[in-house]
Structure formats: C-alpha cells, structure tokens
Motif scaffolding. Structure first.
Motif, short mmCIF file in Angstrom:
data_model
loop_
_atom_site.label_atom_id
_atom_site.label_comp_id
_atom_site.label_asym_id
_atom_site.label_seq_id
_atom_site.Cartn_x
_atom_site.Cartn_y
_atom_site.Cartn_z
N LEU A 47 -28.59 -6.32 -19.57
CA LEU A 47 -27.82 -7.51 -19.93
C LEU A 47 -27.04 -8.05 -18.73
CD1 LEU A 47 -26.46 -6.55 -23.47
CD2 LEU A 47 -28.37 -8.06 -22.91
N GLY A 48 -26.46 -7.13 -17.96
CA GLY A 48 -25.69 -7.56 -16.80
C GLY A 48 -26.55 -8.33 -15.80
N ALA A 49 -27.73 -7.79 -15.49
CA ALA A 49 -28.61 -8.47 -14.54
C ALA A 49 -29.10 -9.80 -15.10
CB ALA A 49 -29.80 -7.57 -14.20
N SER A 50 -29.45 -9.84 -16.38
CA SER A 50 -29.96 -11.07 -16.99
C SER A 50 -28.90 -12.15 -17.05
CB SER A 50 -30.50 -10.77 -18.39
OG SER A 50 -31.57 -9.85 -18.35
N TYR A 51 -27.71 -11.79 -17.53
CA TYR A 51 -26.64 -12.79 -17.65
C TYR A 51 -26.19 -13.27 -16.28
CZ TYR A 51 -25.73 -12.55 -22.66
OH TYR A 51 -25.83 -12.67 -24.03
N ARG A 52 -26.08 -12.36 -15.32
CA ARG A 52 -25.63 -12.75 -13.99
C ARG A 52 -26.63 -13.73 -13.36
NH1 ARG A 52 -21.67 -10.37 -11.41
NH2 ARG A 52 -21.81 -8.57 -12.79
N THR A 53 -27.91 -13.44 -13.53
CA THR A 53 -28.92 -14.34 -12.99
C THR A 53 -28.91 -15.68 -13.72
OG1 THR A 53 -30.31 -12.45 -12.38
CG2 THR A 53 -31.38 -14.60 -12.52
N ALA A 54 -28.74 -15.64 -15.04
CA ALA A 54 -28.68 -16.90 -15.81
C ALA A 54 -27.49 -17.75 -15.36
CB ALA A 54 -28.58 -16.59 -17.29
N GLN A 55 -26.36 -17.12 -15.07
CA GLN A 55 -25.20 -17.86 -14.58
C GLN A 55 -25.51 -18.55 -13.26
OE1 GLN A 55 -22.55 -14.26 -15.38
NE2 GLN A 55 -21.03 -15.90 -15.42
N HIS A 56 -26.18 -17.84 -12.36
CA HIS A 56 -26.49 -18.43 -11.06
C HIS A 56 -27.53 -19.54 -11.19
CE1 HIS A 56 -24.01 -16.04 -8.45
NE2 HIS A 56 -24.43 -14.92 -9.01
N ILE A 57 -28.48 -19.39 -12.11
CA ILE A 57 -29.45 -20.45 -12.33
C ILE A 57 -28.75 -21.70 -12.85
CG2 ILE A 57 -31.39 -21.16 -13.78
CD1 ILE A 57 -32.44 -18.31 -13.58
N ALA A 58 -27.83 -21.52 -13.81
CA ALA A 58 -27.11 -22.67 -14.36
C ALA A 58 -26.23 -23.33 -13.30
CB ALA A 58 -26.26 -22.22 -15.55
N ARG A 59 -25.54 -22.52 -12.50
CA ARG A 59 -24.68 -23.09 -11.45
C ARG A 59 -25.50 -23.81 -10.39
NH1 ARG A 59 -19.60 -19.00 -10.22
NH2 ARG A 59 -18.86 -18.85 -12.37
N GLN A 60 -26.64 -23.24 -10.04
CA GLN A 60 -27.49 -23.90 -9.05
C GLN A 60 -28.03 -25.22 -9.60
OE1 GLN A 60 -27.96 -23.78 -6.07
NE2 GLN A 60 -30.07 -24.00 -5.38
N ALA A 61 -28.40 -25.23 -10.87
CA ALA A 61 -28.88 -26.47 -11.47
C ALA A 61 -27.79 -27.53 -11.45
CB ALA A 61 -29.36 -26.21 -12.90
N ALA A 62 -26.55 -27.13 -11.77
CA ALA A 62 -25.44 -28.08 -11.73
C ALA A 62 -25.15 -28.53 -10.31
CB ALA A 62 -24.20 -27.45 -12.36
N ARG A 63 -25.28 -27.62 -9.36
CA ARG A 63 -24.99 -27.96 -7.96
C ARG A 63 -26.04 -28.93 -7.40
NH1 ARG A 63 -25.41 -25.37 -2.67
NH2 ARG A 63 -26.89 -23.89 -3.53
N LEU A 64 -27.29 -28.73 -7.79
CA LEU A 64 -28.33 -29.65 -7.32
C LEU A 64 -28.19 -31.02 -7.95
CD1 LEU A 64 -31.44 -27.28 -7.34
CD2 LEU A 64 -30.23 -28.16 -5.34
N GLY A 65 -27.68 -31.05 -9.19
CA GLY A 65 -27.41 -32.33 -9.84
C GLY A 65 -28.65 -33.19 -9.98
N ALA A 66 -28.53 -34.44 -9.51
CA ALA A 66 -29.62 -35.39 -9.66
C ALA A 66 -30.84 -35.00 -8.83
CB ALA A 66 -29.15 -36.78 -9.26
#
Length: 646
Positions: A99-118
């Motif tokens: 769970l720790g590895a999955s959630y941590r990776t999901a957080q980084h994927i979401a943050r990267q998606a937000a950072r890339l934006g448009a």
C-alpha cells in the motif's frame, strides 16, 4: 496498520527504474525489514518441523520413549504456532509495503499530472495515465511486498541446506548444486518475459487511450458516421494486444511449468538418495522422514523465489513507465518571483497577436480558424509560454497559482465531476478567493472582512452592506448606491461596486443566491428543474447523465460561479439552439457586468451582445469595433454570417 496516503510522499529518484525501486524501498524500509524478519522466522520455523518430526520418530516412537515423544511433539506444536504468528505478521508488513509503494507512486503521478497542466495531453496519451494509475502502481507494490517472501525463501533454502549438509554431505551438496541450477534455468526465461511484458504494456496503454478517445467522442462519431471506422481500428488494435498477451502467456506457461518441474526433480533426487541411505543402514527411518519433509518443503521456497523474480520483473517494467512519466518537464518553468500587490482590474494584452482585452468589458473574438481561438486562449491563460501581460506585469513573472486565481479559461473539453450538482457548480467554495477577490474582498482585491484587520463588516448581498471596504476605507454602500438593483454600466445587477461604480465581482459568491444567478445566466434552470432532487441530484462520471448541450450549460454555470477577474470562454454556446444562445449571451453579459469577460465565438448573437469585437485571422488581430461595424468587412462577415468571401 498505518494510514495512507502519507502527507509528504517525498522527492522520487526517477533517474532509472532501479533507482526508483530502491528509493521506494528506502521509504518503506521499516515495513520491508519487518516483513523480511517475520518471513525468515516463518520459514525457519517451518523448516525445523521435519527435524522435530524425525526426532519424534527416532527417539520417541522407535525408541519407545514417551517423554521424548511428548517433548518433540510439543516442539512441533510450538513451531506451528510460531510459524502461523510470524506468517500473519509477515503478511501485514507486506500489505503495508504494498500500500505504501502504491499510494506514494499514485501521489507522485497525480502531482506530476497537475504540474504538467495543459502540457499533459500533448506529452502523454490518456491510456498511459490510466494504466500507470491502475496497473503499474499495483505491480510496484507487489514487487516490493514480495521481498518479504523472497528473503524468507532464500534463508529457508540456506537453513535446509545446512541441516542436510550436517546430516549427509552428499544430500546437502545435491541441494546446494540443484538450487542455483534451477535459478539459472528460470533466469533464462525471465529476460524474454521482461521484453514481452514491456511490449504488452505499451500496446495496452495505446489501446486504453484509443478506448478513452472513442468513448469521450462517441456522440461526435455517431454524428459523422465514423463509428464503424473507429470500431475497426479498435478491433485491429485489440487483436494486436491479444497477440502480445499470448506471447507473454507462452513464456509465463513455461515459467510456471519450470516452477513445478524443477523443484519436483530436485525432490525426487533427494528422496531417492535418502531411501538408498536408509536401505544401506547409513540413515534411520526418522531421518528419512525428515529428509522427505525437507524435499517437499523445498518446493515452496523455490516457488516463492521464482515468483519473487517474476514480480520484480513486472515491477521493473512498471517502474520504467512511471519514471519516464515523472521525468517529463513542463513547457516552461514557473516564475519564482513574488507577485506585485494587486492594483485592480488591468488590460490583458497579447503582443504576438495584437489582441488587447480591456478591463471590465465584455469582449468577443471571432477567429477565422478554430485553431487560432485555442492558441490565443492558451497564451492568454498562460498554458503556453508567451509574452502576454496583465497590466504592466508579464504573466511569465506571476506564479501559476496567482494566474489561475485571476484568469480562468473554460472550454468544451472541460469535464463535470461525479458528485452532488450543487457542490460541482460551486467549485472551490464560497470563501475561496479568485484573483484576490472573494466574497469579502474590497475594491483593492484584498480580503478585508472583520476577521482580517477588523476594518469593517461583510457587504450584504445586493451591495447594501454597511461599512463595506472601498479602496481601503470604510464606505457605506447604502450611500450613493441603489443597493441590490444598482446598475453597472447600465446593465448589470447584484454585483459588488468599488468607489467608482465599477463591478468587482458577485456579492455572496459561493452562496445559494449566487448559484441560482449563475444557473439562470447559463440558461440551465430547465436542467436543474428536470432533476428529481434539483441541485442536490448526483452528477454521474464525466456528466454522462446529461446531453452535450446540457453539459455545456452546466460547465458555463460553474465557470460563472468561479467569478475570476478575467473569464475566458471558448465557444460556450456551440451546442445550444439560437434562442438559448441569445438568453445565455444576455445572462452572461448581465452577470459579468463590470468584470473582464472574453468570449471566443463566431455566433452573431453573442458577438452582437459584446461591448467590443475583435476579428482574428492567421493568429493576428486584423479588425476590431462593434459587431455592426465589422459586418462591413467581408472577411468578418464570411465567418460570422456563413457567407462566401467575395
């Protein structure tokens, strides 16, 4: 059990798949260490059971010693309890690691998606994100969680080999030589498995992306008769994925067969040698039972070891895709300069096109090409790098959060999220500030309610509130104003006014009153009234319980509720009839009175409502004026009136 996700996921090391896996392991080191420790205790206890059983037979049953039988029988029970307890704790630690590895990776994927934006849809296919967020994070978690069982399997093999060497060096040597041989054979299958899994993963991402595109554009495909064409393409891609899956399955079938065959051969050899030693008197019956138990026991750790190798292979493939995504960079670096103090509404200017959006006015832009509208909107909203300025300040010098608060770009690719319609339309909440101007904001754009500075009381809905802040001074909105019916520019109502009579946003922003006004302005009242629970009814995923025209009006209402300093709308009435279009143009004009509103449209109804119209051709502003004046320009007339250029 720990709570997930962690508030701070850390900074990932995405230089390579291996470095990312090691970084995840370092963050999960406590759970990994506990899982490995419990896994070792579990298999050691399990490995000692055959020894205890053999001793019970030799010293208890054959020697007819009841005390020894009870002693070794008790030892078997204790080992069973230790094995069960350690197994439970091992699985809990493995679950925490997963769970720790999955959630941590999901957080980084979401943050990267937000950072890339448009830039996200330009750089990554939709299916890639879906697969990364659903499949890859699970495989990363499984790869790390398997280390608990894999480390226990290694220790178990070592312990059994030591026991066998102590009892019979020949049998111990068979085990010590047989295990590396089996690992070598399995490793020959892992490399082609890795390549085929990588190819399958890429094709699955492409197929998922195509499926997402088809579903999202299904109405358009039906309208142009393109369903069969895209269905044939999807069918062909699906067959390619199936073929890739079969190729992976062939290797996996060989690997699964090897997992059973090779340990079985080793077990057969050990049992045959042990039986020979018993027959020649070199080993007792109890020792033979113990050796048979060891031979059978070895099947499980060997299988776990090969399973761990397979999971690590899958995890490495998943980590490769994730690190490639995390390594992407935005199209331009955000500014680290602190924003200048808010100076009030300012013109928004794009030097490249020559377009200037005057503050506090309803401006419409008619583009000869739809691509020009998308390009200009991306520049003005700072979704691409440009020299656009807001007043005297380049957008490049403003932090992204400041730009998003002050400038909102809404187009027809926006999505409705699942949940209560009321909360979906309210957006960021009643007290959220947009452009520094929330419900309790004064004319200088800074929040100044009684809770911050204590310099006055909130303005009442309609603009009649007492001691409303105007230009930093206490000003009675009831003096010199008409209250809730105060006209702004002769058109608007129910907006807050500054000291010069200019609109500075909706009063009561985020309130039910403001929501009702936004719904009416977007001509969405009929949609709400048709729902069983009205605004409290639920929106399904992507708003699929609404038609295209209904979704467009609801998205417009949501944009109006955001009440930014600058609202940029791209074809907000393209999916409605002419009568509804006229009502929307009138409603938006009234609700946004005194606020900067820019609409990209070729609708004569909306263009006629605008204070100022700009005609753009070749991404350049080539003419401007009122709609009536511009109709004399044949280029403009051919676009908005659908006439042939003469």
């Amino acid at each position: 059990m720990r709570r997930f996700p962690d508030p701070d996921p850390g900074n990932p090391d995405h230089r390579s798949p291996t470095s990312y896996l090691l970084w995840l392991a370092a963050y999960q080191r406590n759970a990994l260490f506990a899982g490995a420790l419990y896994g070792i205790v579990h298999v050691v206890a399990q490995a000692l059971v055959p020894t205890a059983v053999g001793k019970a037979i030799d010293t208890g049953i054959i020697a007819r010693d009841q005390r020894a039988l009870l002693l070794w029988g008790g030892a078997v029970v204790v080992l069973g309890v230790v094995q069960a307890t350690a197994g439970i704790l091992r699985d809990r630690a493995a679950l925490t690691t997963r769970l720790g590895a999955s959630y941590r990776t999901a957080q980084h994927i979401a943050r990267q998606a937000a950072r890339l934006g448009a830039a996200l849809p330009k750089r990554v296919a939709k299916g890639e994100i879906v697969n990364a967020g659903v499949v890859d994070i699970g495989r990363l978690g499984d790869a790390l969680a398997e280390t608990a069982r894999g480390s226990g399997a290694i220790v178990a093999i070592a312990v059994v080999a030591a026991i066998l060497l102590r009892t019979s060096w020949q049998l111990g040597l068979v085990v010590l030589l047989g295990v590396p041989l089996m690992v070598g054979v399995v490793s020959l299958l892992l490399r082609p498995l890795h390549r085929r899994q990588q190819r399958l993963r890429e094709q699955q991402a492409e197929l998922t992306g195509r499926a997402v595109d088809i579903v999202s554009g299904l109405r358009v495909l039906r309208g142009i008769g393109g369903e069969e064409v895209f269905a044939d393409r999807y069918r062909a891609d699906s067959q390619r994925v199936r073929a890739a899956g079969v190729a992976v399955a062939r290797v996996e079938a060989l690997l699964d067969g090897a997992k059973v065959l090779l340990p079985g051969l080793l077990t057969t050899v050990v049992v045959w040698l042990g039986a020979h030693y018993v027959a020649t008197g070199r080993m007792g019956a109890g020792q033979l039972v113990a050796f048979y138990g060891y031979a059978v026991f070895l099947v499980d750790p060997l299988r776990r070891l090969t399973n761990a190798a397979g999971r690590l292979t899958q995890g490495h493939v998943a980590a490769r895709r994730i690190t490639a995504f995390l390594a992407l960079r935005p199209e331009f670096a955000p500014s680290a300069v602190a924003p200048a103090p808010y100076q009030g509404p300012a013109p928004l200017t794009d030097p490249a096109s020559g377009l200037t959006v005057a503050p506090g006015r309803f401006t419409a832009v008619a583009c000869a090409s739809p691509a020009d509208a998308a390009t200009l909107a991306a520049r003005l909203g700072r979704y691409t790098d440009s020299a656009v300025t807001l007043g005297d300040t380049p957008l490049a010098d403003l932090p992204p959060d400041e730009i998003r608060r002050r400038i909102l770009v809404a187009d027809n690719d926006d999505r409705l999220f699942a949940g209560p319609l009321r909360e979906e339309l309210r957006g960021r909440g009643s007290d959220a500030e947009v452009g520094g101007q929330g419900r309790d904001a004064g004319s200088d754009g800074r929040a100044n309610d009684a809770g911050r500075g204590g310099r006055g009381r909130d303005a009442e809905p309609g603009g009649r509130g007492s001691d409303a802040e105007v230009g930093g001074r206490a000003y009675d909105a009831g003096r010199g104003r008409r209250g809730s019916d105060a006209e702004v520019g002769g058109r608007g109502r129910d907006v807050a006014l500054d000291g010069r009579g200019r609109g500075v946003g909706l009063v009561g922003r985020g309130s039910d009153v403001a929501l009702e006004r936004a719904v009416d302005a977007a001509c969405a009242r009929d949609i709400v009234e048709a729902l069983p629970d009205g605004l409290d009814d639920l929106v399904e995923e992507s708003g699929r319980n609404f038609s295209g025209g209904q979704q467009q009006r609801l998205r417009l209402a949501r944009a109006l509720m955001a009440d930014p300093e600058v609202l940029i709308l791209i074809e907000p009435t393209s999916a409605v009839d002419a009568h509804t279009e006229a009502r929307i143009a009138h409603g938006v004009g009234e609700l946004r009175a005194g606020r900067t509103t820019l609409v990209f449209t070729t609708s004569p109804v909306v263009l006629d409502r605008a204070d100022h119209v700009v005609y753009v051709q070749g991404a350049k502003a080539v003419a401007q004026g009122s709609h009536g004046d511009l109709l004399a320009d044949v280029r403009y007339r051919s676009v908005v009136a659908r006439e042939e250029t003469e």
